[in-house]
Design an enzyme around this catalytic site. Sequence first.
Site, PDB file in Angstrom:
ATOM      1  N   GLU A   1       9.152  16.975  14.950  1.00  0.00           N
ATOM      2  CA  GLU A   1       9.641  16.698  12.599  1.00  0.00           C
ATOM      3  C   GLU A   1       9.457  17.309  12.339  1.00  0.00           C
ATOM      4  OE1 GLU A   1       8.479  12.495  11.333  1.00  0.00           O
ATOM      5  OE2 GLU A   1      11.237  13.074  10.345  1.00  0.00           O
TER       6      GLU A   1
ATOM      7  N   LYS B   1       1.414  -1.332   0.002  1.00  0.00           N
ATOM      8  CA  LYS B   1      -0.103  -0.382   0.459  1.00  0.00           C
ATOM      9  C   LYS B   1       0.749   1.217   0.271  1.00  0.00           C
ATOM     10  CE  LYS B   1      -1.787   3.285   1.730  1.00  0.00           C
ATOM     11  NZ  LYS B   1      -1.686   4.050   1.384  1.00  0.00           N
TER      12      LYS B   1
ATOM     13  N   CYS C   1      13.877  11.088   6.534  1.00  0.00           N
ATOM     14  CA  CYS C   1      14.054  10.441   8.058  1.00  0.00           C
ATOM     15  C   CYS C   1      14.986  10.815   9.085  1.00  0.00           C
ATOM     16  CB  CYS C   1      13.651   8.675   8.328  1.00  0.00           C
ATOM     17  SG  CYS C   1      14.485   7.779   6.960  1.00  0.00           S
TER      18      CYS C   1
END
Length: 499
Positions: free
Chosen positions: A402, A191, A302
């Site tokens: 973040e 997905k 990330c």
Amino acid sequence: MDMKAHVNWHAIARAVRPETRLLIDGKFRHAASGATLASVNPATGEHIADIACGGADDVDLAANVAAKRFRDGVWSKMPLRQRVGILTRFAELIGEHRETLAVLDTLEMGKPVSEMCTIDIPASILTMRFMAEGLDKIGGTCPVTNGNALHYILRQPLGVVGCITPWNYPLMMAVWKVAPALAAGNSVVLKPAEDASLSALMLGRLFLEAGGPDGVFNVVPGLGSVAGKALALSHDVAKIAFTGSTAVGRQMYRYAADSNLKAVSAELGGKSPQIILGDVDNLAKVAATVADGLFGNQGEVCSAGTRILVARQLEEEFTELLRQEALARYRPGDPLDPATTMGPLVSKTHQQRVIGHIATALDEGARCILGGLSDQSSEISAFVEPTLFAGVDNGMSIARNEVFGPVGAVIAHDGPEHAVALANDNPYGLAAGIWTTNLGAAHRAARDLECGMVWINGYMNGDMSQPWSGWKLSGHGRDKCLDALVDSTHSKSVWVTLE
Ligand code: NAD
């Protein structure tokens, strides 16, 4: 990949006719509901394609087919050399179609095509090859036991692995998840992220073209809250291999608990520090590497080194060098131009999120020395200028949360121990960098930093041997290395009585 000037990326982009339908059981098909998702180019605001938007029924069908294929052994019990051959051909086909794959990710999420050529495509090919070559390098064991018995431990595929991936390296993240799962003999339902699904669908087509059996690798784009959730709740799925935000990663464990206690691996967000100790001599060179670790891929990484922890006595000089390097190296531009180093963010929605983080930093008193809010005015595209805050306190929002955009925070430290304490004073723990000429300080920091990856006098080096993994709120998955293959299997203990 060859970056010859003759590659006309705009012409390739104009000519590309991507597959937009779901891939289930070896056939491309529309979503059962007929729903579609609009894919939009974040550099221009132009419509790229309407992609079939899978619902829970499509996901259930894909997972069910994948489970049947697993049980009938068409892939899981395929002769080993044949499986290696198909995956090796799969890797070759990624290489043969590299220009189309590069353009698809650049069009959908804005990444500079030059980065696709130097990072994403080579890494995807390498990962697929590594996992194909590695599948017979992991194995069971036969421990020493009492003389009247034989004990052996089998390492077997899990069944169906559901892979849920983010948009920041659409092709590469999909391959990082899919390659070990397939190599270990599992069936897969992928997905991809709703903002960038086209390269994943093409990946599915290339698997079939390589000779992969129908129904072993299925691709179902759709909304996370619908298709992703259905996959993570499916009783046909034995493991969810997830990369994405920490918030959604938490959900994966809840879905597992609420369904069949499937295994979960989660690679999540980060707020990684880059530490510059006071003994560093070549400050300009360090500033260039720090800028790359912060602004590469528009900061949508990330492991982006977004907290710059610099020795107080170097703070002023280093901050200015970093500002100059950012200005010289990262100018937002047309991502299809091979000279461009920074594209737009993935979408207008994400751009507004990042601008919100910048506004909060300003409200909290951080000093903006580059970018900021003034140049973010385009109503069509999703660009954000490289932005740098100085004089930041490690407790401010800009140092804790973040951002996932080109925004860095410079924080002063008072020596190696203070730097490590500041670095660890954050809920995330993905990566860290440290620059120093002091060998002992470097290795002590590497030991004491609470994160999965440490770079000494560099940032973001890597190879396939490296476990790509986090700690704390950055999750606990392991991508890339042989561990990723091992994690796509379970061990089974078999006892034989010899009397
Ligand atoms: P996201 O968490 O919003 O989405 C990731 C995937 O999860 C997408 O496919 C999305 O559709 C799906 N999803 C969303 N909600 C869901 C739900 N309720 N149930 C099931 N699936 C759902 O993340 P993103 O915005 O696509 O990616 C950015 C994030 O990914 C950042 O936090 C970044 O740090 C992280 N990331 C981590 C790594 C790593 O290796 N640690 C690598 C790349 C990105």
